[in-house]
Design an enzyme around this catalytic site. Structure first.
Site, PDB file in Angstrom:
ATOM      1  N   HIS A  93       0.778  -0.868   0.077  1.00 28.25           N
ATOM      2  CA  HIS A  93      -0.204   0.030  -0.255  1.00 28.25           C
ATOM      3  C   HIS A  93       1.051   1.074  -0.191  1.00 28.25           C
ATOM      4  O   HIS A  93       2.239   1.315   0.208  1.00 28.25           O
ATOM      5  CB  HIS A  93      -1.161   0.063   1.461  1.00 28.25           C
ATOM      6  CG  HIS A  93      -0.082   0.307   2.623  1.00 28.25           C
ATOM      7  ND1 HIS A  93       0.826  -0.979   3.547  1.00 28.25           N
ATOM      8  CD2 HIS A  93      -0.008   0.977   3.094  1.00 28.25           C
ATOM      9  CE1 HIS A  93       0.898  -0.292   3.822  1.00 28.25           C
ATOM     10  NE2 HIS A  93       0.870   0.482   4.521  1.00 28.25           N
TER      11      HIS A  93
ATOM     12  N   ASP B 224       0.608   5.330   1.691  1.00 24.33           N
ATOM     13  CA  ASP B 224       0.223   5.709   2.884  1.00 24.33           C
ATOM     14  C   ASP B 224      -0.759   7.245   1.675  1.00 24.33           C
ATOM     15  O   ASP B 224      -0.579   7.475   1.475  1.00 24.33           O
ATOM     16  CB  ASP B 224       0.778   6.489   3.896  1.00 24.33           C
ATOM     17  CG  ASP B 224       1.208   5.424   5.156  1.00 24.33           C
ATOM     18  OD1 ASP B 224       0.749   4.018   4.483  1.00 24.33           O
ATOM     19  OD2 ASP B 224       2.196   5.790   5.489  1.00 24.33           O
TER      20      ASP B 224
ATOM     21  N   HIS C 261       4.696   0.749   0.308  1.00 25.13           N
ATOM     22  CA  HIS C 261       5.516  -0.617   1.067  1.00 25.13           C
ATOM     23  C   HIS C 261       4.721  -1.500   1.899  1.00 25.13           C
ATOM     24  O   HIS C 261       3.294  -2.344   1.176  1.00 25.13           O
ATOM     25  CB  HIS C 261       6.097   0.093   2.452  1.00 25.13           C
ATOM     26  CG  HIS C 261       5.549   1.510   3.178  1.00 25.13           C
ATOM     27  ND1 HIS C 261       4.279   2.752   2.591  1.00 25.13           N
ATOM     28  CD2 HIS C 261       4.576   1.453   3.889  1.00 25.13           C
ATOM     29  CE1 HIS C 261       3.589   3.246   3.185  1.00 25.13           C
ATOM     30  NE2 HIS C 261       3.455   2.040   3.744  1.00 25.13           N
TER      31      HIS C 261
ATOM     32  N   ARG D   5       6.007  -8.026  16.259  1.00 23.80           N
ATOM     33  CA  ARG D   5       6.565  -7.163  15.873  1.00 23.80           C
ATOM     34  C   ARG D   5       5.495  -5.822  16.373  1.00 23.80           C
ATOM     35  O   ARG D   5       4.774  -5.930  16.300  1.00 23.80           O
ATOM     36  CB  ARG D   5       7.206  -6.850  14.748  1.00 23.80           C
ATOM     37  CG  ARG D   5       7.292  -5.837  14.217  1.00 23.80           C
ATOM     38  CD  ARG D   5       7.580  -5.263  12.620  1.00 23.80           C
ATOM     39  NE  ARG D   5       8.374  -3.983  12.097  1.00 23.80           N
ATOM     40  CZ  ARG D   5       7.203  -3.147  11.411  1.00 23.80           C
ATOM     41  NH1 ARG D   5       6.278  -3.120  11.698  1.00 23.80           N
ATOM     42  NH2 ARG D   5       7.971  -2.319  10.736  1.00 23.80           N
TER      43      ARG D   5
END
Length: 336
Positions: free
Chosen positions: A217, A219, A272, A282
């Site tokens: 995607h 942002d 990313h 994470r």
């Protein structure tokens, strides 16, 4: 610190399945074992040429000397990890407006209504993540009797003040590089739009390399500022997926769709994704900032639009075609 129990995971994440999830794993990943691949920008002495190159070629860079106390960064991560370790049912009950809890896919709206129906989602469409969403301008409205959540709110408010300071400094440097009108550019970055999202990417032992914490995607923001504790983030550049390493006391700055439009496509909204790990969880905490609601973004590349127009189009596309189309919906096409 001990890993979280399975009871803290959303129910579908407790299943052991070899179902293919996420994005196409056939694309190459470029390993850079001995060096940091990202351009590095020092906030205390911004090099305009390096910043311009990073924004045009990468859409992402690493920020050093940002001035945020390391104790605040560590407390924020530690507290987020504690909250994520609550049982799934407890987290659903704990987070109420203006904050929200969601899982499986990014929320269509800040309140996350669509994601609360996550149990009805097809497992094929799931991202292996869960998150807390906090609109900074509304945190004072939070009414809670839970001391842990109240302390988390205080941490988020303190962290948010630092985040807007960073965003403003960086944006002003970019505006100078782009020769934007100072008066107009002030409305492109509004403190009232600031949103903090804490994400947890659970261990995913059975999905192997097919699982994705967040699918590919860009942002929608002007800027996104990421604080991560483990690896998993990858940026797509020149045909390769490049690992973005977690380096202590640094932040990763990501340019979003609004910045690409504001720059008239001179800057890049970075593509990313986040990969999951079979052995480690994470935690990441990301700040997103947007233009004022009624600010019109004008560009020779796009039809005039506001962020409200953009957000409505994204939500409509997610409901109808299943993915974000983004800037392409507003791009001007030249007649043949």
């Amino acid at each position: 610190m001990a890993e979280s129990t399975l009871e803290s995971y959303p129910p579908l994440f407790r299943q052991t399945s070899n179902t293919n999830l996420g994005v196409d794993s056939d694309e190459p990943t470029k390993q850079v074992p001995d060096s940091d691949p990202l351009p590095v920008i020092d906030l205390q002495c911004i090099n305009q040429a390096k910043l311009s190159e990073a924004c045009r070629d990468w859409g992402m860079f690493r920020l050093v000397n940002h001035g945020i106390p390391t104790t605040l960064l560590s407390r924020l991560h530690e507290h987020a990890r504690k909250l994520f370790s609550f049982t799934f049912e407890s987290k659903q009950a704990l987070f109420t407006r203006p904050m929200a809890y969601s899982w499986g896919t990014p929320a269509l709206t800040p309140s996350g209504e669509v994601i609360e129906k996550g149990l009805n989602l097809n497992v094929q469409n799931l991202n292996w993540m869960e998150g807390f969403f906090a609109p900074l301008g509304q945190l004072s409205q939070l009414q809670t009797q839970d001391p842990m959540l109240d302390y988390f709110r205080l941490l988020l408010e303190e962290y948010g003040i630092h985040q807007f300071r960073l965003a403003t400094t960086i944006f002003e440097a970019m505006a100078e590089d782009l020769k934007l009108c100072l008066k107009q550019s002030k409305s492109y970055l509004s403190p009232t739009t600031g949103m903090l999202r804490a994400y947890r990417y659970p261990r995913c032992p059975e999905a192997l390399d097919q699982a994705c914490g967040l699918d590919v995607h860009t942002d929608s923001s002007v800027l996104s500022i990421l604080n991560q504790d483990e690896g998993g983030l990858q940026i797509y550049k020149d045909g390769d997926w490049i690992d973005v390493k977690p380096i202590p006391n640094t932040l990763v700055i990501n340019l979003g769709d609004m910045m690409q439009a504001i720059s008239n496509d001179k800057y890049l909204s970075a593509k990313h994704r986040v990969k999951v790990n079979k052995h480690k969880e994470r935690i990441s905490i990301c700040y997103f900032v947007f233009p004022e609601e009624d600010t019109v973004i004008k560009s020779s590349k796009y039809k005039p639009f506001t962020y409200a127009d953009f957000r409505a189009e994204v939500q409509q596309d997610l409901k109808t075609v299943g993915f974000k189309v983004g800037l392409q919906r507003f791009r001007l096409t030249k007649a043949c």
